[in-house]
Design an enzyme around this catalytic site. Structure first.
Site, PDB file in Angstrom:
ATOM      1  N   VAL A  11      27.632  48.060  55.642  1.00  0.00           N
ATOM      2  CA  VAL A  11      28.672  48.699  56.447  1.00  0.00           C
ATOM      3  C   VAL A  11      28.160  49.987  57.068  1.00  0.00           C
ATOM      4  O   VAL A  11      28.360  50.252  58.259  1.00  0.00           O
ATOM      5  CB  VAL A  11      29.928  48.963  55.589  1.00  0.00           C
ATOM      6  CG1 VAL A  11      30.943  49.808  56.363  1.00  0.00           C
ATOM      7  CG2 VAL A  11      30.562  47.651  55.162  1.00  0.00           C
ATOM      8  N   ASP A  30      21.060  57.873  52.482  1.00  0.00           N
ATOM      9  CA  ASP A  30      21.017  56.978  51.337  1.00  0.00           C
ATOM     10  C   ASP A  30      20.276  57.663  50.198  1.00  0.00           C
ATOM     11  O   ASP A  30      19.418  58.522  50.436  1.00  0.00           O
ATOM     12  CB  ASP A  30      20.317  55.660  51.685  1.00  0.00           C
ATOM     13  CG  ASP A  30      20.729  54.531  50.755  1.00  0.00           C
ATOM     14  OD1 ASP A  30      21.673  53.800  51.100  1.00  0.00           O
ATOM     15  OD2 ASP A  30      20.122  54.410  49.668  1.00  0.00           O
ATOM     16  N   LYS A  35      14.305  53.042  50.890  1.00  0.00           N
ATOM     17  CA  LYS A  35      15.105  52.443  51.957  1.00  0.00           C
ATOM     18  C   LYS A  35      15.059  53.301  53.218  1.00  0.00           C
ATOM     19  O   LYS A  35      14.918  52.777  54.332  1.00  0.00           O
ATOM     20  CB  LYS A  35      16.561  52.269  51.508  1.00  0.00           C
ATOM     21  CG  LYS A  35      17.461  51.663  52.585  1.00  0.00           C
ATOM     22  CD  LYS A  35      18.919  51.657  52.185  1.00  0.00           C
ATOM     23  CE  LYS A  35      19.222  50.600  51.168  1.00  0.00           C
ATOM     24  NZ  LYS A  35      20.686  50.495  50.894  1.00  0.00           N
ATOM     25  N   ARG A 154      32.394  40.938  60.113  1.00  0.00           N
ATOM     26  CA  ARG A 154      31.923  39.672  59.576  1.00  0.00           C
ATOM     27  C   ARG A 154      30.399  39.683  59.539  1.00  0.00           C
ATOM     28  O   ARG A 154      29.763  39.975  60.557  1.00  0.00           O
ATOM     29  CB  ARG A 154      32.376  38.502  60.442  1.00  0.00           C
ATOM     30  CG  ARG A 154      33.875  38.273  60.494  1.00  0.00           C
ATOM     31  CD  ARG A 154      34.194  37.247  61.577  1.00  0.00           C
ATOM     32  NE  ARG A 154      33.763  37.717  62.895  1.00  0.00           N
ATOM     33  CZ  ARG A 154      33.557  36.918  63.943  1.00  0.00           C
ATOM     34  NH1 ARG A 154      33.719  35.624  63.831  1.00  0.00           N
ATOM     35  NH2 ARG A 154      33.186  37.434  65.106  1.00  0.00           N
ATOM     36  N   ASN A 211      41.823  40.497  53.827  1.00  0.00           N
ATOM     37  CA  ASN A 211      40.840  39.641  53.168  1.00  0.00           C
ATOM     38  C   ASN A 211      41.493  38.619  52.247  1.00  0.00           C
ATOM     39  O   ASN A 211      41.058  37.467  52.158  1.00  0.00           O
ATOM     40  CB  ASN A 211      39.838  40.495  52.389  1.00  0.00           C
ATOM     41  CG  ASN A 211      38.765  41.080  53.300  1.00  0.00           C
ATOM     42  OD1 ASN A 211      38.719  40.789  54.484  1.00  0.00           O
ATOM     43  ND2 ASN A 211      37.907  41.910  52.743  1.00  0.00           N
ATOM     44  N   CYS A 263      32.630  40.536  50.289  1.00  0.00           N
ATOM     45  CA  CYS A 263      33.998  41.032  50.465  1.00  0.00           C
ATOM     46  C   CYS A 263      35.049  40.215  49.721  1.00  0.00           C
ATOM     47  O   CYS A 263      35.719  40.724  48.832  1.00  0.00           O
ATOM     48  CB  CYS A 263      34.350  41.083  51.952  1.00  0.00           C
ATOM     49  SG  CYS A 263      33.385  42.273  52.902  1.00  0.00           S
ATOM     50  N   LYS A 324      26.947  32.245  53.823  1.00  0.00           N
ATOM     51  CA  LYS A 324      27.286  31.827  55.182  1.00  0.00           C
ATOM     52  C   LYS A 324      26.031  31.967  56.032  1.00  0.00           C
ATOM     53  O   LYS A 324      25.054  32.602  55.610  1.00  0.00           O
ATOM     54  CB  LYS A 324      28.433  32.678  55.753  1.00  0.00           C
ATOM     55  CG  LYS A 324      28.074  34.145  55.949  1.00  0.00           C
ATOM     56  CD  LYS A 324      29.221  34.948  56.527  1.00  0.00           C
ATOM     57  CE  LYS A 324      29.524  34.584  57.952  1.00  0.00           C
ATOM     58  NZ  LYS A 324      30.522  35.496  58.565  1.00  0.00           N
ATOM     59  N   ARG A 331      25.373  37.269  47.595  1.00  0.00           N
ATOM     60  CA  ARG A 331      26.404  37.695  46.656  1.00  0.00           C
ATOM     61  C   ARG A 331      27.523  36.644  46.558  1.00  0.00           C
ATOM     62  O   ARG A 331      28.146  36.298  47.540  1.00  0.00           O
ATOM     63  CB  ARG A 331      26.980  39.052  47.068  1.00  0.00           C
ATOM     64  CG  ARG A 331      26.040  40.212  46.772  1.00  0.00           C
ATOM     65  CD  ARG A 331      26.544  41.521  47.318  1.00  0.00           C
ATOM     66  NE  ARG A 331      26.390  41.593  48.766  1.00  0.00           N
ATOM     67  CZ  ARG A 331      26.651  42.702  49.496  1.00  0.00           C
ATOM     68  NH1 ARG A 331      27.064  43.790  48.891  1.00  0.00           N
ATOM     69  NH2 ARG A 331      26.484  42.686  50.802  1.00  0.00           N
TER      70      ARG A 331
END
Length: 446
Positions: A11, A30, A35, A154, A211, A263, A324, A331
């Site tokens: 996000v 972060d 990273k 998404r 959601n 999510c 997906k 996850r």
């Protein structure tokens, strides 16, 4: 405007990069120095179509930077977005807000002028109140406001979702803060993106409610698919028949192995726990969670049944591992439960995924991985389509059949037409579709 994004995960990185592309000056922070160094070198920690190029362009233009020094970044910022993780807390399923509250304490120490602190992370009702309390307690003199601005991205289409949103929800208790966030999103005015201004608690609940509703649609059509198999109906035609009703809509009515990802699983569970604590249990959402969990394991049983009732000693190939397409996110992916179920039944599992194998190896170390779908299928006793990547929609099925030991295709995403597959000599099993023909149309994108 000067914007700070605390958290450079999915996000935070997507949102920060898109804000920079709007023309704002953005720093993504972060805790992980590795990273940040990777981001500075142009290496993305996640796979998201178009993100790498967009990051590179905005870094080149000097609008986007990365760092670990929160105090230096927050000083003088107009808006500070909290975009850290809120995973399900181990043991009770509540959202773990420790990262959000830790970020609030650090932000409090660094405030220098009027600043809007924005919770972009998905958080339960009342989290903004606690963030405000933490900052007030640490810096009573600070001039700030706390706003909720939930994300509706998404995975696989996040950049387009951010730039062409269905709506922008601003949960604000302060008119001055509302104006700051409206200015942050002003570049979207030309797109006529609807802006919904609510109370902070309402905005927090809106994200969870959205959601949960989408998860309910998925679970509903999955249960209808099971009924279709028993009575000889076709779930794709049923979905089209009800989806053409504008009150229902076609999206999220594609039967499959269950929802996963970052999510829906954690947010539905967190909403259930919140409602139970409030003394108003959400029985529908509770059932959605339970049905979805059991469905993933049931997909392994579907594969076993398609293989004649036993897979002991057989090699089963999975095409697709991520929850997906167009993401490397593993996850709560259905593939995790499917692999476990097949291995428990004595099968050897081999898999291929275009982007997810790096993440999958840490979670599924005991399966074999292949370099492409065709080498993956060699000598297999069944081929299971788990994730509907575009690369799997036009496979050379005849080539696959000639290399497999047994021509069994279990299509958990209903990508292929039954009659086309059976014409090539495959034994076919889909979700909510009877073998032996049928008139199913190709799925419309949703």
């Amino acid at each position: 405007m000067r914007i700070v994004m605390v958290g450079s995960g999915y996000v935070g990185l997507v949102s920060g990069t898109c804000f920079a592309d709007f023309g704002h000056e953005v720093v993504c922070l972060d805790k992980d120095p590795a990273k940040i160094e990777a981001l500075r070198a142009g290496r993305m920690p996640i796979y998201e179509p178009g993100l790498e190029a967009l990051v590179a362009e905005n870094v080149r233009r000097g609008r986007l930077g990365f760092g670990i020094d929160l105090a230096a970044a927050v000083a003088g910022a107009d808006a500070v977005f909290i975009a850290v993780g809120t995973p399900s807390r181990r043991g009770d399923g509540f959202a773990d807000l420790s990262y959000v509250y830790a970020a609030a304490r650090e932000i409090a120490a660094a405030l220098t002028g009027y600043t809007v602190i924005v919770t972009k992370s998905t958080v339960p009702v009342g989290t903004g109140d606690e963030v405000e309390r933490i900052i007030c307690e640490a810096r009573p003199e600070a001039d700030f406001a706390v706003v909720s601005n939930p994300e509706f991205l998404r995975e696989g289409a996040a950049i387009d979702d951010f730039k062409r949103p269905d709506r922008i929800v601003i949960g604000a208790e302060d008119a001055r803060a509302e104006e700051v966030i409206r200015e942050v999103y002003r570049p979207l005015y030309l797109n006529a993106a609807p802006i919904l201004v609510t109370g902070r608690r309402t905005a927090e609940l809106t994200k969870y409610a959205a959601n949960a509703f989408l998860a309910t649609k998925i679970t509903f059509i999955n249960e209808i698919a099971d009924l279709c198999e028993q009575v000889g109906a076709d779930v794709q035609e049923v979905a089209r028949g009800i989806g053409l009703d504008n009150r229902i809509g076609a999206k999220f009515l594609h039967a499959g192995p269950g929802y996963g990802g970052s999510c829906f699983p954690k947010d539905t569970l967190a909403l259930v726990k919140t409602a139970q604590d409030a003394g108003t249990p959400l029985r529908i959402v509770e059932t959605v969670v339970a049905v979805n969990d059991s469905r993933k394991r049931a997909m392994a049983r579907k594969v076993i049944q398609a293989c004649g009732g036993s897979v002991r000693g057989k090699t089963i190939v999975l095409l697709g591992l991520t929850f997906k397409p167009n993401t490397d996110d593993m996850r709560d992916a259905p593939s995790l439960a499917i692999v476990a179920g097949l291995q428990d039944a004595g099968a050897t599992v081999r898999a291929y995924d275009p982007e997810g194998m790096g993440q999958a190896r840490a979670l599924l170390p005991d399966i074999d991985y292949a370099d492409d779908p065709y080498s993956c299928a060699e000598g297999a006793d069944a081929l299971v389509l788990v994730t509907e990547w575009n690369a799997f929609r036009a496979l050379d099925l005849e080539r696959l059949r000639t290399t497999m030991a047994e021509p069994v295709l279990v299509d958990l995403r209903n990508v292929y037409r039954v009659q086309d597959v059976e014409r090539l000599g495959f034994r076919y099993a889909g979700v909510g579709r009877a073998s032996g023909g049928g008139r199913s149309e190709d799925r419309d994108g949703g």
